[in-house]
Write an enzyme that holds these catalytic residues in place. Sequence first.
Site, PDB file in Angstrom:
ATOM      1  N   THR A 295       5.022   6.212  -7.992  1.00 23.07           N
ATOM      2  CA  THR A 295       5.091   5.492  -9.266  1.00 23.07           C
ATOM      3  C   THR A 295       6.485   4.916  -9.425  1.00 23.07           C
ATOM      4  OG1 THR A 295       5.820   7.450 -10.443  1.00 23.07           O
ATOM      5  CG2 THR A 295       3.447   7.072 -10.314  1.00 23.07           C
TER       6      THR A 295
ATOM      7  N   TRP B 212       1.487   2.735 -36.749  1.00 21.25           N
ATOM      8  CA  TRP B 212       1.877   2.219 -35.441  1.00 21.25           C
ATOM      9  C   TRP B 212       1.922   0.696 -35.426  1.00 21.25           C
ATOM     10  CZ3 TRP B 212      -1.669   5.536 -31.726  1.00 21.25           C
ATOM     11  CH2 TRP B 212      -1.193   6.851 -31.687  1.00 21.25           C
TER      12      TRP B 212
ATOM     13  N   LYS C 186       6.936   3.232 -34.513  1.00 16.38           N
ATOM     14  CA  LYS C 186       6.328   4.038 -35.577  1.00 16.38           C
ATOM     15  C   LYS C 186       7.059   3.760 -36.880  1.00 16.38           C
ATOM     16  CE  LYS C 186       4.729   7.267 -32.212  1.00 16.38           C
ATOM     17  NZ  LYS C 186       5.306   8.089 -31.149  1.00 16.38           N
TER      18      LYS C 186
ATOM     19  N   GLU D 263      -1.615   5.237 -10.452  1.00 15.01           N
ATOM     20  CA  GLU D 263      -2.474   6.427 -10.467  1.00 15.01           C
ATOM     21  C   GLU D 263      -3.955   6.085 -10.421  1.00 15.01           C
ATOM     22  OE1 GLU D 263       0.030   5.779 -12.422  1.00 15.01           O
ATOM     23  OE2 GLU D 263       1.328   7.533 -12.707  1.00 15.01           O
TER      24      GLU D 263
END
Lengths: 567, 567
Positions: free
Chosen positions: A192, A458, A453, A342
């Site tokens: 990754t 959100w 936030k 992934e």
Amino acid sequence: MQGNMMDVQLTVPTILERIRTQYAGREVVSLLVAGRDEQGNPVPHKHRTTYGQVADRARRLAGGLLGLGLTKGDRVATLAVNSFRHLEAYLGVPSAGLVLHTVNIRLHPEQIAWILNHAEDRVLLIENVFAAMIPAIKAACPHLEHILVLGPTPQPIPLPGVRDYDTFVQESEALTRYPDLDERDAAAMCYTSGTTGNPKGVVYTHRSTVLHSLASAPKDGLNVGEADTVLPIVPMFHVNAWGLPYTCAMYGAKQVYAGVFADGRSVATLLQDEAVTITAGVPTIWMGLLAELDRAAQAGQPYVLGGLERLIVGGSAAPEAMIRAFQTRHGLSLLQAWGMTETHPLGTASGVPYGVDASSDEAFTLRAKQGRTVPLIELDLLDDQGQRLPHDGKTMGRLIIRGPWVASSYFKGEGQSNFFDLDGQGWFDTGDIATLDERGYMHIQDRAKDLIKSGGEWISSVDLENAIMAHPAVNLCAVIAMDDPKWDERPLAVVTPKPGQSVTHDELISFIAPRFAKWWLPDATVLTDSIPIGATGKILKRELRDQYRSYSSTQGLVTPAAPDRSE
Amino acid sequence: MQGNMMDVQLTVPTILERIRTQYAGREVVSLLVAGRDEQGNPVPHKHRTTYGQVADRARRLAGGLLGLGLTKGDRVATLAVNSFRHLEAYLGVPSAGLVLHTVNIRLHPEQIAWILNHAEDRVLLIENVFAAMIPAIKAACPHLEHILVLGPTPQPIPLPGVRDYDTFVQESEALTRYPDLDERDAAAMCYTSGTTGNPKGVVYTHRSTVLHSLASAPKDGLNVGEADTVLPIVPMFHVNAWGLPYTCAMYGAKQVYAGVFADGRSVATLLQDEAVTITAGVPTIWMGLLAELDRAAQAGQPYVLGGLERLIVGGSAAPEAMIRAFQTRHGLSLLQAWGMTETHPLGTASGVPYGVDASSDEAFTLRAKQGRTVPLIELDLLDDQGQRLPHDGKTMGRLIIRGPWVASSYFKGEGQSNFFDLDGQGWFDTGDIATLDERGYMHIQDRAKDLIKSGGEWISSVDLENAIMAHPAVNLCAVIAMDDPKWDERPLAVVTPKPGQSVTHDELISFIAPRFAKWWLPDATVLTDSIPIGATGKILKRELRDQYRSYSSTQGLVTPAAPDRSE
């Protein structure tokens, strides 16, 4: 009651055998570096070979590697650009029962050495253009026993264990009987990007590689067949170039590789000259291509790309404005796809669903989402308490994914907190915040860590960025959280204007205001010359946040009123 | 070294969940029987539903069946035509962990009872048009506990255990959490046609069903996507209608089912009215369609089939003449595919390879072969001593096949001689004689038992039949072996002429002579009114051989000279 079907394993050698026995005459074209011009820029040389020759050389590579004493499961690293030689490694290394470990060439040399050591690679295939790194790599990675140099070098490299790949392949015996492989054996691995903590290794299996190819090939995915010519601009060192080298080989499509030549002009020329039908890359590549297509059209010498059916875009979200620009100005269709290291990577693709007029606004809105799952992939949304959330197209939640080509752990068991059980089934936490709608369309709102936030609610930085980037004066935009005493966090837009252009905060806000609730709108805008980009082409928001966290709207270009939460 | 991918199982419920969550609005259209006209012929009624409703009812069926006390692996038989109800069973039965056992409705009632007893079915879903068989079936199959009647009946059937399917589904609770399934669990079963000995059961797994759908969907196979409308004329009681109900559901294609209406006019009308893009059936169906298309065109009222991209033909070989007729007279493309009950069925498909002009003779010759393998399927040829033969397009050998959706045994371990090991790998002996060429094109020459052995050499009856059927006066042709004192066997052509037409042996022989060695040419021709056809639409050559084995060329229409073996 069990069925009585053969227990034939899903393995990479079956793909290698297909190009050898059915598609031997199909071409593989590679742009190689022939030398340097006076400015030191690489000069291309076009190399042509066939699947038949690639298959022969892949089997020789497999035989040669086993002849070096490598045994099942040993890792063979590549530091290479997209070319036929890399394709030979894609097919030959796993067919020998070894593990193809593609390393990102854009990483810092220290990171490369760290990854080579972590994976315990025994062999490295390195592109000739990076040959200067060999002494440093050898010094840092004492366990690397063999280094094979892909392509000619001006003079031989007189270091022990270093040899020319082509000679090695020619002198090796072809492997004609593949080792017994279990489909759950490792076939390939990729690390990754590691924007947080050390990079982590994802180990793909033979099974996941074959299933990913099967599931991504049909019409509403990559749409690959024998008559196609595919140019994967997406690098082969990153998540198997989205599986395209395998998928194309499985179905017999001609492959074209651009090597180091990924600028708009090189790509446009290659698309035209090789009559490419399908290509794939990150938004940055398509921005470059779009500029070149526009330039050529304005100059009255447009490229002829009549057979180009599909430009697949992934890696990060393609803004709707870009999708519209390609479609309306050049009649070219961008297909958004989404995935992660992934997830092999294909998780979703965002075609227009049946029943929606392709020229409608709804169609473009849907195409700017990440799309619907390919078969066998499941998505869901969780709240902070781990409860499932509704798929109503509005509720934002943590995106989780499962499927037979999704990681269940990282190499050496690291990062376990990303993997968890829910109702007895394993899932991977993507770290993304997304919505899912009634038709299954997934729309990423943000990385969880990039989400803003504000007052307990959100705000999606990605939505704001896409809207701002549609402004004609904006080149690149990142929206990040700045600390706010009243609302905890408030959005700040960091913008690089296009060359020679400028824009004000007020102009940007009035441009995007119709699309958002008032309290979503950034409180301030910072104009800057550059936004930091990481090795996989993504904006390094962490760096921006470190720089601007304590930025206050009072010190900005403008000082808007406190956010109005009435809507 | 193992990879670290999730061990997600490949199961039918993932297909059911896709139509429920992504394609709920897509249609399923069925021609049902509304009643009978004055001649007793069925009158069609067009039924429309959606994948959303099919998914809901499939989950109710699953819940209802488990509510009857059935447990994992229990068999649920169907005696049904193609319709949305059959599709519900395709999806619902395996999703409950039960085994969908489709029974051929064209078999003799005694054979049907034999198969139901052999499979030990506990439940039978029977189409209303066959309801008259219920008492006899109940009497012959005492272990059948429940019979559900698909579609309305004039009056209720007052027998214990017999009930209306729709009511049963409506009154059952939907199964929302699927049982834990291993991908090697049985999902469906189908009996071979049993032209020799008793029928044998082939038990498909969840894994083989999913893999077959994935591998057959792409461009060079069935080419199925969400925008497609697919009409499988091939019956759902036979090898899962070539997997189309599953493949279409997986990729969201609209499905159209013709029920009992498979005549040329019904099919042509349905293709036109539902704007079908892909259809599939045996050559007999396409002969009927071709006649209807010709009739309509000559009458100046051609059908409008502009969106029809692909007619898939399988079950038996489509003659090149038929492929040419569709292409040249109607612009329609027949794609030949090949497989068997034991292979799920898709093994090969015969598209035009890259680089061959689609209008050339070579293209038509290739399209009349059985074609190249779909991914994961391997073919090879063996001689009588079990040695591998060259793939040169000329050498005939016994065709063997392996792959993850190929049977490794029959139900209850019968017929083991068809399965064998070669170099440590399992293979299935198809019983066919074929050639394979350098590009992988497979061409079936004959069933091994139908091959004519003349003077120690093989003569392909299939090649001769295809050549003879291209003659304008010939309706159907079978070439069989007659005993011959000198050459052991010699070919005999059995021919049904087209209505009102006639043809002589000499005419036929001069018509086909340019394409064959002289010693291949039939020694005699028998003209007959009818050729016996079995329950799966194949010519019963065994019956013809029994009838004509001792036929002598001296008693034929003509008496040619002894075969000339000079070529």
